[in-house]
Design a protein around this motif. Sequence first.
Motif, PDB file in Angstrom:
ATOM      1  N   LEU A   1       0.664  -1.134   0.217  1.00 59.18           N
ATOM      2  CA  LEU A   1       0.226   0.085  -0.173  1.00 59.18           C
ATOM      3  C   LEU A   1       0.930   1.055  -0.079  1.00 59.18           C
ATOM      4  O   LEU A   1       0.548   2.353  -0.674  1.00 59.18           O
ATOM      5  N   THR A   2       2.010   1.257   0.783  1.00 60.04           N
ATOM      6  CA  THR A   2       2.867   2.429   0.687  1.00 60.04           C
ATOM      7  C   THR A   2       3.493   2.471  -0.585  1.00 60.04           C
ATOM      8  O   THR A   2       3.678   3.849  -1.213  1.00 60.04           O
ATOM      9  N   LEU A   3       3.739   1.288  -1.380  1.00 56.67           N
ATOM     10  CA  LEU A   3       4.458   1.622  -2.900  1.00 56.67           C
ATOM     11  C   LEU A   3       3.472   2.092  -3.598  1.00 56.67           C
ATOM     12  O   LEU A   3       3.834   2.847  -4.549  1.00 56.67           O
ATOM     13  N   ILE A   4       2.263   1.723  -3.508  1.00 48.86           N
ATOM     14  CA  ILE A   4       1.256   2.182  -4.574  1.00 48.86           C
ATOM     15  C   ILE A   4       0.978   3.623  -4.077  1.00 48.86           C
ATOM     16  O   ILE A   4       1.077   4.580  -5.285  1.00 48.86           O
ATOM     17  N   ALA A   5       0.899   3.922  -2.922  1.00 53.19           N
ATOM     18  CA  ALA A   5       0.664   5.562  -2.723  1.00 53.19           C
ATOM     19  C   ALA A   5       1.937   6.248  -3.088  1.00 53.19           C
ATOM     20  O   ALA A   5       1.683   7.535  -3.606  1.00 53.19           O
ATOM     21  N   PHE A   6       3.038   5.982  -2.884  1.00 50.60           N
ATOM     22  CA  PHE A   6       4.162   6.524  -3.326  1.00 50.60           C
ATOM     23  C   PHE A   6       4.628   6.618  -4.762  1.00 50.60           C
ATOM     24  O   PHE A   6       4.965   7.770  -5.520  1.00 50.60           O
ATOM     25  N   GLY A   7       3.991   5.457  -5.474  1.00 50.67           N
ATOM     26  CA  GLY A   7       3.837   5.541  -6.948  1.00 50.67           C
ATOM     27  C   GLY A   7       2.850   6.593  -7.387  1.00 50.67           C
ATOM     28  O   GLY A   7       3.466   7.267  -8.505  1.00 50.67           O
ATOM     29  N   VAL A   8       1.789   6.560  -6.735  1.00 53.78           N
ATOM     30  CA  VAL A   8       0.918   7.866  -7.276  1.00 53.78           C
ATOM     31  C   VAL A   8       1.597   9.068  -7.121  1.00 53.78           C
ATOM     32  O   VAL A   8       1.286   9.962  -8.002  1.00 53.78           O
ATOM     33  N   PHE A   9       2.091   9.351  -5.821  1.00 45.40           N
ATOM     34  CA  PHE A   9       2.796  10.596  -5.523  1.00 45.40           C
ATOM     35  C   PHE A   9       3.851  11.023  -6.765  1.00 45.40           C
ATOM     36  O   PHE A   9       3.692  12.244  -7.030  1.00 45.40           O
ATOM     37  N   GLY A  10       4.645   9.980  -7.234  1.00 48.79           N
ATOM     38  CA  GLY A  10       5.421  10.094  -8.349  1.00 48.79           C
ATOM     39  C   GLY A  10       4.730  10.607  -9.589  1.00 48.79           C
ATOM     40  O   GLY A  10       5.355  11.644 -10.469  1.00 48.79           O
TER      41      GLY A  10
END
Length: 413
Positions: free
Chosen positions: A124-133
């Motif tokens: 979930l953290t990777l997905i959120a950080f990916g969306v942030f990118g």
Amino acid sequence: MNIAKDARTAVAGLPLAGLAVVEVFFFSLLVTAMSLLGAGIGLFLIPAAAIAARGTVNITRRLAGARLEGGIPEPYLPEPPREGGLKSWWARTQWILTDPATWRDLAWMLVNPVVGLVLVLLPLTLIAFGVFGLLMPLLWEDISGSGGNNWYWFVKVTDSQSALYALGLGIPTLLIGLVSAPALMRAHAQLARTLLAPTETARKVLHLTRTRSEVVSSSAAELRRIERDLHDGAQARLVALGMNLGVAEQLLAKDPEAVRAILADTRKASASALTELRDLIRGIHPPVLADRGLADAVRALALDSPLDVSVTAELPGRADAPVESAVYFAVSEILTNAAKHAAPTHVDVDLWYADGRIRAQVSDDGHGGADPSRGTGLRGIERRLAAFDGVLAVHSPVGGPTTLTLEIPCALS
């Protein structure tokens, strides 16, 4: 890759993460209660704290077990009866502290907030950080203007070009989060099963406890049936015999012809009482089963059945008497059910022994639809077999045919 499904899998980790935080509280509460046992207060605190902790851990079992075949069953030993007073509190505290599942729960509540949180929150953290990118080209100016952190991985975003670099890194970050979500959630579920599922010993204890309860209930019902049959049948006839003999004694000198008629009726009543007693004995343990063995006893059932029954038996020896009795009465109940409900024209009964198990298969060409969940007959057979670690398999589609297979592990003499 199913992006929507993987995203839902990742989001499903949020309740588990919340439970991990709650488990930290109950871990502290239960350990504190245990530490106060010497002061006497723990005697009252431990049962309440343990029950609350078990309720929370059971939610984890259900959520994590939904991702595993067979789920994660509860491993707890049965609660002792509540009697009241300090003795009851001590019995419940002892029940909790001597149950291995309590200590496995504590191990889980200690490990899950660290390892578990990483497994469920990482995707979930990777997905959120990916969306942030992906959003960095739109947000970098506002972030820089407000003095916020404008680093994305190893890229410092200071202009549109570096924002595009961040976007390029955001795509694989998002994909890694989506792809890893199912695997990491399964890893979390496997960890939960390792620590929270019943051990082999606990499974055996639970099985024995359940089957013992069923056997006790079945035995009590059988005793009530025997008592009822004796009271309503043979006993009533024997009382009538005594009354008839009393009347005959009084009439012996006055009316010999009446005495002769009374004695004739008494003889018929005694024959009926003897027949009922023999039927009752056969219902408890048929003599043919004790004398001739299971195969011949089932053949005798086939001869007495109103159905056209064929029996094939290949038994190289005899099982213990309780096992033979369980199989015999199971087959008898199945034939009775077929005659009552299935209206078959023919029934095949096969008995054989293989792989350390005695097996029986009863097949009929009736109209089918047999379901253990809808009747007490098949459930009674399952309970009878469970006492010997036996099982019953039912295949009975609507319209037939019906095949019931039972097996019990045993050794033949």
